[in-house]
Design an enzyme around this catalytic site. Sequence first.
Site, PDB file in Angstrom:
ATOM      1  N   ALA A 255       0.804  -1.224   0.000  1.00 29.50           N
ATOM      2  CA  ALA A 255       0.000   0.000   0.000  1.00 29.50           C
ATOM      3  C   ALA A 255       0.838   1.276   0.000  1.00 29.50           C
ATOM      4  O   ALA A 255       0.744   2.105  -0.914  1.00 29.50           O
ATOM      5  CB  ALA A 255      -0.950  -0.015   1.198  1.00 29.50           C
ATOM      6  N   ALA A 256       1.654   1.464   1.028  1.00 25.90           N
ATOM      7  CA  ALA A 256       2.414   2.704   1.141  1.00 25.90           C
ATOM      8  C   ALA A 256       3.455   2.817   0.029  1.00 25.90           C
ATOM      9  O   ALA A 256       3.597   3.872  -0.602  1.00 25.90           O
ATOM     10  CB  ALA A 256       3.085   2.788   2.508  1.00 25.90           C
TER      11      ALA A 256
ATOM     12  N   ARG B 157       3.631  10.286 -11.187  1.00 24.04           N
ATOM     13  CA  ARG B 157       2.692  11.265 -11.744  1.00 24.04           C
ATOM     14  C   ARG B 157       3.315  12.653 -11.832  1.00 24.04           C
ATOM     15  O   ARG B 157       3.000  13.439 -12.732  1.00 24.04           O
ATOM     16  CB  ARG B 157       1.428  11.341 -10.880  1.00 24.04           C
ATOM     17  CG  ARG B 157       0.544  10.108 -10.917  1.00 24.04           C
ATOM     18  CD  ARG B 157      -0.739  10.321 -10.138  1.00 24.04           C
ATOM     19  NE  ARG B 157      -1.448   9.058  -9.952  1.00 24.04           N
ATOM     20  CZ  ARG B 157      -1.440   8.358  -8.821  1.00 24.04           C
ATOM     21  NH1 ARG B 157      -0.779   8.814  -7.761  1.00 24.04           N
ATOM     22  NH2 ARG B 157      -2.089   7.217  -8.737  1.00 24.04           N
TER      23      ARG B 157
ATOM     24  N   GLU C  70      10.616  -5.757  -3.567  1.00 21.67           N
ATOM     25  CA  GLU C  70       9.568  -6.481  -2.849  1.00 21.67           C
ATOM     26  C   GLU C  70      10.028  -7.914  -2.628  1.00 21.67           C
ATOM     27  O   GLU C  70      10.372  -8.622  -3.586  1.00 21.67           O
ATOM     28  CB  GLU C  70       8.257  -6.455  -3.645  1.00 21.67           C
ATOM     29  CG  GLU C  70       7.192  -7.445  -3.185  1.00 21.67           C
ATOM     30  CD  GLU C  70       6.832  -7.319  -1.708  1.00 21.67           C
ATOM     31  OE1 GLU C  70       6.695  -8.362  -1.047  1.00 21.67           O
ATOM     32  OE2 GLU C  70       6.697  -6.176  -1.217  1.00 21.67           O
TER      33      GLU C  70
ATOM     34  N   CYS D 216      -6.238  -6.851   3.501  1.00 23.33           N
ATOM     35  CA  CYS D 216      -7.523  -6.793   4.210  1.00 23.33           C
ATOM     36  C   CYS D 216      -8.559  -7.729   3.598  1.00 23.33           C
ATOM     37  O   CYS D 216      -9.534  -8.089   4.255  1.00 23.33           O
ATOM     38  CB  CYS D 216      -8.061  -5.359   4.192  1.00 23.33           C
ATOM     39  SG  CYS D 216      -6.993  -4.162   5.024  1.00 23.33           S
TER      40      CYS D 216
ATOM     41  N   ARG E 236       4.399   1.965 -16.630  1.00 22.74           N
ATOM     42  CA  ARG E 236       4.402   3.364 -16.162  1.00 22.74           C
ATOM     43  C   ARG E 236       5.812   3.788 -15.731  1.00 22.74           C
ATOM     44  O   ARG E 236       5.975   4.754 -15.002  1.00 22.74           O
ATOM     45  CB  ARG E 236       3.428   3.506 -15.001  1.00 22.74           C
ATOM     46  CG  ARG E 236       1.992   3.116 -15.348  1.00 22.74           C
ATOM     47  CD  ARG E 236       1.097   3.141 -14.127  1.00 22.74           C
ATOM     48  NE  ARG E 236       1.052   4.474 -13.530  1.00 22.74           N
ATOM     49  CZ  ARG E 236       0.572   4.726 -12.310  1.00 22.74           C
ATOM     50  NH1 ARG E 236       0.116   3.724 -11.569  1.00 22.74           N
ATOM     51  NH2 ARG E 236       0.554   5.944 -11.845  1.00 22.74           N
TER      52      ARG E 236
ATOM     53  N   ASP F  23       2.585   0.980   7.864  1.00 26.52           N
ATOM     54  CA  ASP F  23       2.543   0.356   9.185  1.00 26.52           C
ATOM     55  C   ASP F  23       3.874   0.400   9.929  1.00 26.52           C
ATOM     56  O   ASP F  23       3.904   0.182  11.134  1.00 26.52           O
ATOM     57  CB  ASP F  23       2.090  -1.103   9.063  1.00 26.52           C
ATOM     58  CG  ASP F  23       0.653  -1.243   8.589  1.00 26.52           C
ATOM     59  OD1 ASP F  23      -0.029  -0.208   8.471  1.00 26.52           O
ATOM     60  OD2 ASP F  23       0.219  -2.381   8.332  1.00 26.52           O
TER      61      ASP F  23
ATOM     62  N   ASN G  20      -1.869   4.083   2.576  1.00 23.39           N
ATOM     63  CA  ASN G  20      -2.015   4.653   1.239  1.00 23.39           C
ATOM     64  C   ASN G  20      -1.843   6.168   1.255  1.00 23.39           C
ATOM     65  O   ASN G  20      -1.164   6.740   0.390  1.00 23.39           O
ATOM     66  CB  ASN G  20      -3.376   4.277   0.653  1.00 23.39           C
ATOM     67  CG  ASN G  20      -3.384   2.889   0.043  1.00 23.39           C
ATOM     68  OD1 ASN G  20      -2.825   2.676  -1.027  1.00 23.39           O
ATOM     69  ND2 ASN G  20      -4.007   1.933   0.719  1.00 23.39           N
TER      70      ASN G  20
END
Length: 450
Positions: free
Chosen positions: A13-14, A24, A37, A47, A74, A283, A305
Amino acid sequence: MSRERFVVIGGDAAGMSAASQARRLRDADDLEIVVLEQGDVVSYSACGIPYWIGGQVEDRAQLIARTPEQFAARDITVHTGTRAVGIDADAGKVVTATGERIGYDRLLIATGGRPNRPPIPGLDAPGVFGVHRLDDGAAIRAALDAGPRRALVLGGGYIGLEMAEALQRRGLEVTVVLADPLPMQLLDSDMAERVCAGMGAMGMEMHPDQAVREILVDDSGRARGVRTDAGSYDADLVVLGLGMGPEVALAEQAGIRLGTTGAIAVDRTQRTRSHPQIYAAGDCSQTFHRVTGEATHVALGTHANKQGRVAGSVIGGQAARFAGVLGTALTKVGELEIGRTGLCTTEAEQAGFDYRTDTIEATTRAGYYPGAEEIAIKLLSEAGSGRLLGAQIVGGPGSGKRIDVLAAAIWAGMTAEDLAGSDLSYAPPFSPTYDPVVVAARVVSRIEQG
């Protein structure tokens, strides 16, 4: 000007929010983005794992928002199966498990949370499952295919409750064992008792105040139950829902400052307080509470996020600041919906507030409309001023999302009187004439006005 390199450790997420936002704002000729990762997937919904196990979500792929290939399109390079084992902050390099040293100009630590694993004998036995990664979900689904009849869930937090429901949906007899007096320790005891009663009404066995001393195993070494001071409970599989702490081993080894909560200390731009080129989000990072202003650690995907987006904005050259948290959270077990936001009474006492509590019971719809369900709302407010400090909701379908109205009111610093006079919607299929949120606020404001 030479191209900068932004390295992200952690691809969920983060980390991926930060990478996406930075891209962007800055193109690939100006900023190279590399994500490391350790697992085989990125950008997935942890979740959603209980709902995949329970069968509401059919396919693992539905929990994956974007693939490494989609990020590559991207100009974000993702290296899966790549574990960072060290950070050389002086040299500006990340060391991987293969010995590779990857240089960075900016680094984001997004290592997430670490499941709590107390020193219980047998905790690593086959048949004991965590619920942290997609591989955990796959392992539990495979175990369920073998036809177990009884499941033990250890812990009564969000994951514990959601897994209890998931396993019951799959036809297992479910027993919940927890060391605390009641489930959902972020609720006050009177509201948690409603949760406990609801789970009992669903046919789940609840055993509170029983810390697990040992995982019992059979002759093959496979888990067959647990032992507490009060007795033993048999099971065909054991699921852990013992909470999460920040995963900060890399940061700590690198000399990056930790905060009072044990998570990485950051400022409101998510920059670490000890190393200006290193950021942390999600987290693994410490944040602050909107009501008290004090440091806190709350492991929720919503925060991760948003924190990642803040870090990505700053690295991309756009001013951004994280606005803090209320700890707003929502879950369900069976048909019972549970929400909380702001402070509970324990937190209010610790923060030194002079507060009062008020609880109302109502229905989610007009009483005459089919499907009206019971709802209980508890408000914490500052004595004298009536400023809202916290809220908790337990009730049937249609109850839970009302916590968002209360979260918005607390976020804005509203008093109970302000909320009581607010213009909320009404139609019999959705609410009584006075929504339960307004009724609760009106009770508080009436008492405050004498």
